[in-house]
Design a protein around this motif. Sequence first.
Motif, PDB file in Angstrom:
ATOM      1  N   ASP A 176       8.142  20.347  27.499  1.00 53.81           N
ATOM      2  CA  ASP A 176       8.322  21.722  27.051  1.00 53.81           C
ATOM      3  C   ASP A 176       8.971  21.747  25.665  1.00 53.81           C
ATOM      4  N   ARG A 206       4.585  21.356  24.183  1.00 48.79           N
ATOM      5  CA  ARG A 206       4.412  22.342  25.258  1.00 48.79           C
ATOM      6  C   ARG A 206       2.951  22.457  25.694  1.00 48.79           C
ATOM      7  N   ALA A 245       8.200  26.750  30.866  1.00 49.67           N
ATOM      8  CA  ALA A 245       7.306  26.327  29.784  1.00 49.67           C
ATOM      9  C   ALA A 245       6.179  27.329  29.570  1.00 49.67           C
TER      10      ALA A 245
END
Length: 477
Positions: free
Chosen positions: A406, A410, A435
């Motif tokens: 994340d 991401r 996320a």
Amino acid sequence: VWTVAGSVLDTRQARRLFPLLTGATIVGGFAGTVSAGPIAGIIGAEGLLVVPAALLVGSALVARRIAGRFARTPRTRAGGVEAPSIVGELRAGFRFVSDSPLLRLIAVAYVLFALLMFSVSFPFLGAVSAASSSEADLATRLGLISAAITAGSFVVAIAVARPIYGRLGIATAALALPLVYLGGFGLWLVAFGLPTAIAVRIAQQVVQRGLTNPAWSAFATTVPAERRAQVLGFLDGVPGQVGTSLSGLLLLAATGWLDRGQLFVLGFLAAAICTIVVWRIRRHYGESLLATLRSGLAEQLLAGGPGIDALAHDPQVVAVLRAALADRAAPVRGFAVELAGRLARPEIIPDLLAATGDDDASIRRTALASLARVATPSDPTVAGAIEARLADPSDEVRAAAVAALDTFDRQRVVSAAGALAVDPAPSVRAWLAVALVRADEEDRPHAILVALLESPAEADRVAGLDAVATLHGHAPT
């Protein structure tokens, strides 16, 4: 005074307030040195002795008040047993110093530095005195020289010290002072006069105040916090005073039967011995750092001294840390992996990549978090290593991998969302929701969070609350 500050401030307070205390030291030193001449002109040179005497008494009263009101360590121990006396504290400090090769060498260096300080001060003061027309003129000259030293020390501390720490390391920077002494006495053996006397004095004081004092304070970080005051008290109270006493004997010799050239030869030899001692301290410093990690006291490396910024740029610290990352003991590797992330040195990335495959799940988890802080998204090797941990057998490691991706990349989390959404670990699903929210998705993270928060399982609800707290900028519970 620094020992008192270390006794009443915790690490977090010290990091905020020590720069303020250093600034107060510079301001006070500048004001005192500049005012020395005018005060001598008003009350005479002898009257100057009264001023520091009064300030010392006032400082002692203030220190006593601080220790009485704010000391974190009570005067009595549990069960009503009296805390050790001053003599007892010095004995405890002596025992700790005698058991440490590093601290034994530092004690020897304290003696030599006291001798060297006198060996420079006495000829310098003699040269300035001979060139002064009156006591007030002498005090004014000394005040101006001290003001120049203070300004130079400030510039060195701000602009020069950190690059030197980064290129050479803290322990190597400590060599600068004995080398200045060595060069200074070499210069005086060739040509001694007022210009060279002032030049050597300024160089010695500027290097000591602006460069090597923080380096020497870093050595104390290898001492456990509960023993640090005892050790510092012993070093200042015994080796430091032994050196001062020997300086008194040297003064008698210098005014009795030693000529100036012989004094310079003795100073040169003492500086050479001190250089050898500090070089050996440099080697033992690395060994002590590794011993500190192995003893499970890694956090003390960040308390006091020049702090995390200086350690992050110290090649010797980085080398020791890399060795600790391959240590057989899991606690040592764990501390090293965490510290590596805080230091954020790119050359440690290969070691952290290896740590993601460690046998210990907690080390794998910490390595993933450290990689997310140290590496950059442009490194596909790191991204692949983190992504591989999404299939780790440990729930905590899988959750750490999602959190690391994340931060690091991401889009890889978004690509793996289908499999992660049905992961049996609620922490994995919670970090996935975080996320996806940060990736500007709406439906999928909302459904995951609702399922977690409305689940009959306590672990699911806690994970959902932690995710909400994370999204709102609060630490998870």
